[in-house]
Design an enzyme around this catalytic site. Structure first.
Site, PDB file in Angstrom:
ATOM      1  N   THR A 236      44.546  42.003  34.153  1.00 31.01           N
ATOM      2  CA  THR A 236      43.953  43.292  33.973  1.00 31.01           C
ATOM      3  C   THR A 236      43.599  43.553  32.365  1.00 31.01           C
ATOM      4  OG1 THR A 236      45.396  44.030  35.563  1.00 31.01           O
ATOM      5  CG2 THR A 236      44.634  45.612  33.955  1.00 31.01           C
TER       6      THR A 236
ATOM      7  N   LEU B  34      47.816  51.970  33.114  1.00 31.00           N
ATOM      8  CA  LEU B  34      47.535  52.676  34.427  1.00 31.00           C
ATOM      9  C   LEU B  34      46.565  51.591  35.165  1.00 31.00           C
ATOM     10  CD1 LEU B  34      47.069  56.224  33.246  1.00 31.00           C
ATOM     11  CD2 LEU B  34      48.858  55.529  34.905  1.00 31.00           C
ATOM     12  N   GLY B  35      46.796  51.482  36.287  1.00 30.32           N
ATOM     13  CA  GLY B  35      45.743  50.775  37.034  1.00 30.32           C
ATOM     14  C   GLY B  35      46.069  49.148  37.047  1.00 30.32           C
TER      15      GLY B  35
ATOM     16  N   GLU C 281      42.433  30.961  39.252  1.00 30.23           N
ATOM     17  CA  GLU C 281      41.043  30.623  39.335  1.00 30.23           C
ATOM     18  C   GLU C 281      40.312  31.781  39.684  1.00 30.23           C
ATOM     19  OE1 GLU C 281      41.109  28.137  43.331  1.00 30.23           O
ATOM     20  OE2 GLU C 281      40.049  26.955  41.635  1.00 30.23           O
TER      21      GLU C 281
ATOM     22  N   LYS D 202      59.435  38.377  25.527  1.00 31.66           N
ATOM     23  CA  LYS D 202      58.328  38.883  24.646  1.00 31.66           C
ATOM     24  C   LYS D 202      58.748  39.420  23.293  1.00 31.66           C
ATOM     25  CE  LYS D 202      54.640  39.513  26.178  1.00 31.66           C
ATOM     26  NZ  LYS D 202      53.566  38.602  25.989  1.00 31.66           N
TER      27      LYS D 202
ATOM     28  N   SER E 117      52.125  41.908  23.346  1.00 30.78           N
ATOM     29  CA  SER E 117      53.325  42.290  23.502  1.00 30.78           C
ATOM     30  C   SER E 117      53.524  43.469  24.468  1.00 30.78           C
ATOM     31  CB  SER E 117      54.255  42.605  22.205  1.00 30.78           C
ATOM     32  OG  SER E 117      55.584  42.303  22.464  1.00 30.78           O
TER      33      SER E 117
ATOM     34  N   LYS F  68      58.798  46.788  26.435  1.00 29.53           N
ATOM     35  CA  LYS F  68      60.072  46.235  26.777  1.00 29.53           C
ATOM     36  C   LYS F  68      60.436  45.194  25.752  1.00 29.53           C
ATOM     37  CE  LYS F  68      59.006  47.113  31.622  1.00 29.53           C
ATOM     38  NZ  LYS F  68      57.857  48.282  31.333  1.00 29.53           N
TER      39      LYS F  68
ATOM     40  N   THR G 126      63.068  54.655  41.110  1.00 30.40           N
ATOM     41  CA  THR G 126      64.427  54.143  40.932  1.00 30.40           C
ATOM     42  C   THR G 126      65.631  54.855  40.510  1.00 30.40           C
ATOM     43  OG1 THR G 126      63.821  53.166  38.804  1.00 30.40           O
ATOM     44  CG2 THR G 126      63.349  51.576  40.679  1.00 30.40           C
TER      45      THR G 126
END
Length: 379
Positions: free
Chosen positions: A51, A206-207, A75, A180, A165, A168, A229
């Protein structure tokens, strides 16, 4: 929080307009001075089919690079992006390399073949629950994969190296975030030399693959319930365009291991987001479609932070981008930690890998400790 209308009807189906779900105005990073540093450069994007990586490639392609190399292990994504860019930019000198960043020899061969001047490192495992179950894969891909690319960038004298990065990584409570954070520490240990290093911290995009908005929408489409959650979960959000623009701006400014952070406004309460999405679909929350709590997942934190040192920020030429001050980290300390992690991987014990990572990343804490403290604050 005041929300704008986030959906529109088309052929009877709701279509997501991600920019309007931020709870703030999208940040325009501007093009003062343009992105001319990309022009006529050989650019390598690892994880280029993902993304963020693919959007970096799109934005870089517009700037007339001498050559653009997409490195990815998957790929199909790389192929689809190749087709898109070849249609959009007829004269683009585009190369695709299918390889894993975990393969040091393959990485070195790619650097030897192309001698990239600008390196944007987006390749990583990112899903928190999956990496809690497979910590060895997070260490191999995120840490040793990053180490391989950094080592090659230094050896072949790349001009700039930018690490993607995550929020988190700040006071991490999970394997992914800790891996990270270690990558950020890696940059601090090698920041002197001819290559300009930098890292960029993101909130939730987003997305992006695995993001919460498509999950909520699919649950609404099925008639619910929508699952969260924890009702107290807070998250920062940004658009894919903002994320890629920030990476490229950081690349322009990168010099000696800086960590760049985008001013993303106030965090969004996920419960409010779920309620608003239900309304925008024409339903009444808790009446037509229920919202249920499923409990925090392993390693999950109620509130993600963008800054570890909130009082130690440096402004940049762009008023929306800041640099977080970092402590010096000796290369010998990093080398020692890498050896300990390598030994833990040989043992194949998840607990030994987790223990070695906790030793390597001093800010790594148990999620219960952090979340209990935050619940006290919220209540």
């Amino acid at each position: 929080m005041k929300w704008k209308r986030a959906f529109k009807y088309k052929r009877g189906k709701l279509n997501l307009i991600p920019d309007e779900l931020l709870g703030r105005e999208p940040v325009s990073l501007g093009r003062e001075g343009g992105q001319s540093f990309l022009s006529d450069k050989v650019i390598l994007v690892t994880g280029g089919g993902g993304t963020i990586g693919s959007e970096i490639c799109r934005q870089a392609a517009r700037e007339g690079p001498r050559q653009l190399i997409i490195l990815d292990i998957y790929e199909n994504n790389a192929y689809e992006l190749q087709q898109e860019l070849n249609v959009t930019y007829k004269n683009l000198n585009l190369k695709i390399e299918i390889a894993s960043v975990q393969d040091a020899m393959a990485v070195n061969n790619i650097f030897r073949k192309y001698h990239p001047e600008l390196v944007f490192h987006a390749a990583a495992h990112k899903h928190v629950p999956l990496m809690e179950d497979c910590p060895g894969e997070a260490v191999k891909n995120n840490i040793f994969g990053t180490y391989n690319v950094i080592t090659a960038a230094r050896e072949f004298r790349a001009e700039k190296f930018v690490l993607i990065s995550t929020d988190k990584a700040v006071n991490p409570t999970n394997i992914m975030g800790a891996s990270k954070r270690f990558c950020e520490m890696l940059l601090q240990s090698v920041k002197y030399g001819s290559t300009g290093f930098a890292a960029v911290r993101f909130g939730n995009v987003l997305g992006s693959n695995g993001s919460v908005i498509p999950l909520f929408q699919s649950q609404i489409d099925r008639g619910g319930p929508v699952t969260i959650t924890d009702k107290n979960i807070l998250r920062y959000f940004m658009t894919v365009t903002e994320a890629a623009s920030l990476v490229l701006k950081a690349g322009e400014m990168a010099a000696s291991g800086e960590i760049y952070v985008l001013d993303m406004g106030k965090p969004v309460r996920i419960l409010s987001l779920a309620e608003e999405l239900i309304r925008l679909n024409g339903f009444v929350p808790y009446k037509d479609i229920d919202i249920i709590e499923t409990g925090l997942r392993p390693g999950e934190k109620l509130y993600e932070e963008l800054l570890a040192n909130k009082c130690e920020l440096t402004a940049t030429v762009n008023h929306k981008i800041f640099i977080e001050k970092q402590e010096e980290i000796a290369l010998s300390q990093i080398t020692y930690s890498l050896e300990k992690l390598k030994e833990a991987l040989k043992n194949s014990s998840n607990e030994k890998i987790r223990s070695a990572l906790k030793e390597a990343v001093p800010t790594y804490k148990e999620p219960e400790e952090v979340n209990d403290r935050l619940r006290e604050f919220l209540n």
